[in-house]
Write a protein that holds these residues in place. Structure first.
Motif, short mmCIF file in Angstrom:
data_model
loop_
_atom_site.label_atom_id
_atom_site.label_comp_id
_atom_site.label_asym_id
_atom_site.label_seq_id
_atom_site.Cartn_x
_atom_site.Cartn_y
_atom_site.Cartn_z
N PHE A 1 0.82 -1.03 0.06
CA PHE A 1 -0.07 0.10 -0.02
C PHE A 1 0.85 1.33 -0.09
CE2 PHE A 1 -2.18 3.36 2.61
CZ PHE A 1 -3.11 3.46 1.81
N TRP A 2 1.89 1.32 0.85
CA TRP A 2 2.70 2.50 0.81
C TRP A 2 3.58 2.80 -0.28
CZ3 TRP A 2 1.07 6.06 4.05
CH2 TRP A 2 0.56 5.67 5.16
N TRP A 3 4.04 1.65 -0.94
CA TRP A 3 4.70 1.82 -2.21
C TRP A 3 3.80 2.38 -3.32
CZ3 TRP A 3 9.45 2.07 -3.01
CH2 TRP A 3 10.41 1.39 -2.16
N PHE A 4 2.38 1.86 -3.37
CA PHE A 4 1.42 2.37 -4.30
C PHE A 4 1.16 3.80 -4.06
CE2 PHE A 4 0.84 -1.95 -5.73
CZ PHE A 4 0.51 -1.75 -7.11
N VAL A 5 0.74 4.08 -2.62
CA VAL A 5 0.60 5.51 -2.34
C VAL A 5 1.68 6.66 -2.04
CG1 VAL A 5 -0.97 6.93 -0.87
CG2 VAL A 5 -1.41 4.60 -1.24
N GLY A 6 2.69 5.96 -1.96
CA GLY A 6 4.09 6.92 -1.46
C GLY A 6 4.26 8.02 -2.55
N PRO A 7 4.45 7.71 -3.74
CA PRO A 7 4.95 9.01 -4.62
C PRO A 7 3.67 10.12 -4.53
CG PRO A 7 4.89 6.98 -5.96
CD PRO A 7 4.53 6.45 -4.56
N SER A 8 2.48 9.87 -4.56
CA SER A 8 1.52 10.79 -4.49
C SER A 8 1.54 11.55 -3.09
CB SER A 8 0.19 10.08 -4.70
OG SER A 8 -1.01 10.97 -4.58
N LEU A 9 1.65 10.67 -2.33
CA LEU A 9 1.83 11.33 -0.78
C LEU A 9 2.80 12.21 -0.41
CD1 LEU A 9 -0.50 10.56 1.16
CD2 LEU A 9 1.21 8.97 2.40
N PHE A 10 3.87 11.62 -1.27
CA PHE A 10 5.12 12.63 -1.10
C PHE A 10 5.02 13.84 -1.78
CE2 PHE A 10 9.19 14.02 -3.27
CZ PHE A 10 10.00 14.08 -2.07
N MET A 11 4.35 13.80 -3.08
CA MET A 11 4.14 15.16 -3.67
C MET A 11 3.17 16.21 -2.65
SD MET A 11 5.64 15.41 -6.45
CE MET A 11 4.66 16.70 -7.45
N MET A 12 2.12 15.47 -2.14
CA MET A 12 1.14 16.29 -1.28
C MET A 12 1.81 17.04 -0.01
SD MET A 12 -2.89 14.64 -1.90
CE MET A 12 -2.29 13.12 -1.68
N VAL A 13 2.72 16.10 0.51
CA VAL A 13 3.25 16.62 1.68
C VAL A 13 4.22 17.54 1.32
CG1 VAL A 13 4.83 15.74 3.65
CG2 VAL A 13 3.02 14.29 3.11
N LEU A 14 5.34 17.43 0.46
CA LEU A 14 6.13 18.43 0.23
C LEU A 14 5.46 19.55 -0.52
CD1 LEU A 14 9.08 18.49 0.20
CD2 LEU A 14 9.54 17.88 -1.97
N PHE A 15 4.63 19.56 -1.34
CA PHE A 15 4.14 20.72 -2.06
C PHE A 15 2.94 21.23 -1.56
CE2 PHE A 15 7.40 19.00 -4.87
CZ PHE A 15 8.21 20.03 -5.08
N ILE A 16 2.02 20.54 -0.72
CA ILE A 16 0.83 21.29 -0.19
C ILE A 16 0.97 21.38 1.36
CG2 ILE A 16 -1.54 21.03 0.18
CD1 ILE A 16 -1.64 19.56 -2.44
#
Lengths: 337, 376
Positions: free
Chosen positions: A6-21
């Motif tokens: 689950f974390w592998w799948f959601v990771g990239p998107s989550l990374f973008m949202m944490v870093l840029f939102i």
């Protein structure tokens, strides 16, 4: 699916949202308590006259190698907020009830808030009612006409907002074709861009034109799922057309009406492109435009990041208020699912 | 689609008024856009004439530059009819590319749209001017050879060639393409993960994404500006791509998740029983049936990036600017009527691709809009 995958799948998107939102949000909150001030230094200036030289001390801004003034960040507490909200001016305005609204409109923040809230609340019922009427009307068309009708209806929705606003502007500006028509109809000179309320009217009109297709598509899809047995049963019971609409169709569409209302409130609270398209900033500004304006460099190339941040934080508080019912709804639905 | 059948049996007066309502709306919906197109091909004196027929007919443009003769108009109408026939006969023309039910496969669909576009392009841009001019030469004094509607492409030439607007088109294409590609890649992974996981944490991610979707874009840009200027990212297009991807992520994962939820999980489970890893099942089994959802989500990502004004206006400048903010440069100075018309020509150019988008993807746009609302 196990947690690791689950974390592998959601990771990239989550990374973008944490870093840029999420990141910028924290940044904005911090910046709203800071200001960029020019750094000063004290220099001795020698000024000579024919009668001898005197030295005096002067305070001048320090410039870097590129000739720009070097700034430093200072903590200013609630100063940015205080400057935006302008408490003393508000108290002055309220002390004089007859003239309070006009005086409040002199303070950019309250002016922007007034326009933004009016904008959202006035367009909302128009969008819902027109969208519903249009959905009911298109539903009675013959099948061959529905496709082309939906095609044309979608055009105001997909057009670039700034361009859409410009399109309406060109119909009215100067002796634009609709202004000329109105002048002939009313037999008087009309200047649509010379006062605030006509510009406000055009902006409201543009937004309704732009969003009605969205409401229409949702309601039209909802109408396809009204159980025809219920309508027939209501007909047998002697319900009139109005009663069927009022007691069968509208209740069936109610969740969709709530959905469209919340999306519309959220989006119209962010009103911005209209101000640009109609070049309205001399007469009407919105909350998002206020933040934008602070971010545009002034003549000396400085951006008021601190003010912009404070204005952004205040704007966000409004978003949270609007979101509470939506969040409560989603919460309940997801819990049940 | 069985609509509520009672509504179809409307008495005359209701039926008539509902048809009038639709007709009035269609006029209001199309008028501002159609008017832009009409104005963009006229000289200023006609385009800003107070009389509606002067704008449509363009007498000054006709006198000074010329325009479309009856032959040209007839050829244009023929082209449109031919294009429409070719398009509606696509299932017949491309039978070899259809499956057993008669529906065209992806290759056939692409081929049919290319043919439609080719017919329209060749007819309007090559055949009409050549044959039209030839016919006008044959009967130079005939009434059909006289220009009927004044029209000129000089504003489009000014925008695209003299003002080098293609630079901004390149920027827009780069940014839009980048945003769509990256958004869909990471969004599809996350959407799939969220659709196949029903835990507290997945639920919270969705709720927070919903809050993020509502944030004003200016708020986020306020946060980006100081670090971007510090790091030298100001004016860089990839910085705008990343920002728009992030702004777009909440919407993308919500939409893709609801499409993935519609794909039965027995499909990927069966593949995994056969020994596929989760990623293989996702890529070889789920993605092939997900293309409609991906295309729909991609359309909305495209529109967000293509239509954006605020982010590009604050993070880019000068030659790196995209088309929509660039159009406002026509308003920054004292504008002459010719400047205004060039802005109108630029506006028409920007709207063209969106028009084609709705023409081709109407069904997907409607399904995307209703996805979140009707299915919950």
């Amino acid at each position: 699916m196990n947690n690791r995958t689950f974390w592998w799948f959601v990771g990239p998107s989550l990374f973008m949202m944490v870093l840029f939102i999420a990141g910028p949000l924290v940044g904005v909150a911090v910046q709203s308590f800071q200001q960029q001030r020019a750094s000063f230094e004290t220099v001795e200036r020698e000024s000579c006259t024919p009668f001898g030289c005197t030295t005096e001390e002067a305070t001048v801004p320090i410039t870097g190698d590129d000739g720009r003034i070097i700034t430093r960040t200072v903590w200013v507490g609630w100063d940015n907020y205080a400057a935006l909200l302008n408490g003393p001016a508000v108290r002055n305005a309220l002390a004089n009830p007859g003239d309070a609204l006009r005086q409040l409109a002199q303070i950019p923040f309250w002016d922007a808030l007034r326009f933004t809230v009016t904008f959202a609340l006035v367009t909302l019922p128009l969008v819902i009612v027109l969208g519903l009427l249009l959905a009911l009307a298109v539903n009675t068309l013959t099948e061959q006409l529905k496709g082309p009708t939906i095609f044309v209806t979608l055009l105001p929705f997909i057009i670039t907002p700034v361009i859409g606003a410009l399109a309406i502007r060109w119909l009215f500006i100067g002796d634009g074709i609709l202004t000329a028509g109105l002048e002939r109809l009313l037999q008087q000179e009309i200047a649509m861009f010379a006062q605030g309320w006509t510009i406000e009217l055009m902006m409201l009109g543009y937004r309704v034109w732009h969003v009605v297709p969205f409401a229409f598509v949702i309601f039209y899809a909802g109408l396809q799922t009204v159980a025809s047995e219920r309508l027939e049963a209501a007909g047998i019971d002697g319900a009139t057309r109005w009663q069927k609409l009022r007691h069968v169709i509208v209740p069936h569409l109610m969740p969709l009406i709530v959905f469209v209302s919340l999306i519309h409130l959220m989006d119209s609270y962010r009103v911005f492109d209209e101000i640009v398209g109609f070049s309205a900033s001399g007469y009407r500004i919105s909350l998002q435009w206020l933040t934008y304006d602070f971010l545009i460099p002034d003549e000396s190339g400085n951006r008021s990041i601190g003010r912009a941040s404070a204005s952004a934080v205040l704007t966000m508080i409004g978003i949270v208020v609007i979101l509470i019912p939506l969040l409560r709804n989603t919460w309940k639905e997801q819990r049940q699912a | 689609m069985n609509g509520p059948s009672n509504l179809h049996r409307l008495p005359g007066i209701w039926r008539a008024s509902s048809n009038v309502l639709v007709a009035v709306w269609l006029l209001i919906a199309i008028f501002p856009i159609a008017w832009l197109v009409v104005m963009s091909v006229k000289l200023p004196i006609d385009a800003f004439a107070p009389n509606i027929f002067d704008v449509l007919g363009g007498p000054e443009t006709k006198a000074q530059i010329g325009g479309l003769s009856t032959y040209d108009l007839a050829l244009l109408i023929l082209t449109v009819i031919l294009t429409a026939s070719v398009h509606s006969a696509r299932r017949f023309l491309f039978r070899p590319f259809a499956d057993t039910t008669g529906e065209l496969k992806v290759g056939g669909v692409i081929l049919s749209y290319l043919t439609t576009a080719l017919t329209l392009g060749v007819g309007a841009l090559l055949v009409t001017p050549w044959v039209g001019t030839a016919l006008e030469r044959l009967t130079p004094d005939g009434p059909l050879s006289q220009p009927l509607l004044g029209a000129t492409l000089q504003h489009f030439r000014a925008v695209w060639i003299d003002n080098a607007f293609y630079v901004h088109l390149q920027n827009s294409l780069l940014i839009t393409g980048g945003v769509v590609a990256i958004s869909l890649t990471i969004g599809a992974l996350a959407g799939y993960g969220l659709a196949r996981k029903s835990s507290q944490i997945a639920f919270w991610i969705l709720i927070i994404a919903l809050v993020f979707r509502a944030l004003p874009h200016s708020t986020l840009v306020t946060g980006y500006l100081p670090p971007f200027i510090e790091l030298g990212l100001y004016g860089q297009q990839f910085a705008v791509i990343i920002v728009l991807v992030a702004i777009n992520q909440p919407f993308t994962i919500w939409m893709l998740r609801s499409f993935f939820t519609n794909v039965p999980s027995s499909l990927d489970e069966a593949a995994m029983v056969d020994g596929a890893t989760r990623l293989q099942a996702f890529w070889h089994v789920i993605m092939p049936v997900m293309w409609p959802g991906v295309i729909t989500t991609g359309l909305f990502s495209f529109m967000l990036a293509y239509n954006d004004y605020l982010v590009a206006a604050l993070l880019l400048d000068g030659q790196s600017q995209t088309m929509v903010p660039a159009i406002m440069q026509y308003f920054n100075r004292e504008t002459t009527l010719t400047d205004q018309l060039e802005a109108i020509a630029a506006a028409v150019s920007i709207t063209g691709p969106l028009f084609i988008l709705v023409l081709v993807f109407q069904k997907q746009i409607v399904s995307g809009l209703t996805q979140g609302a009707v299915k919950g």
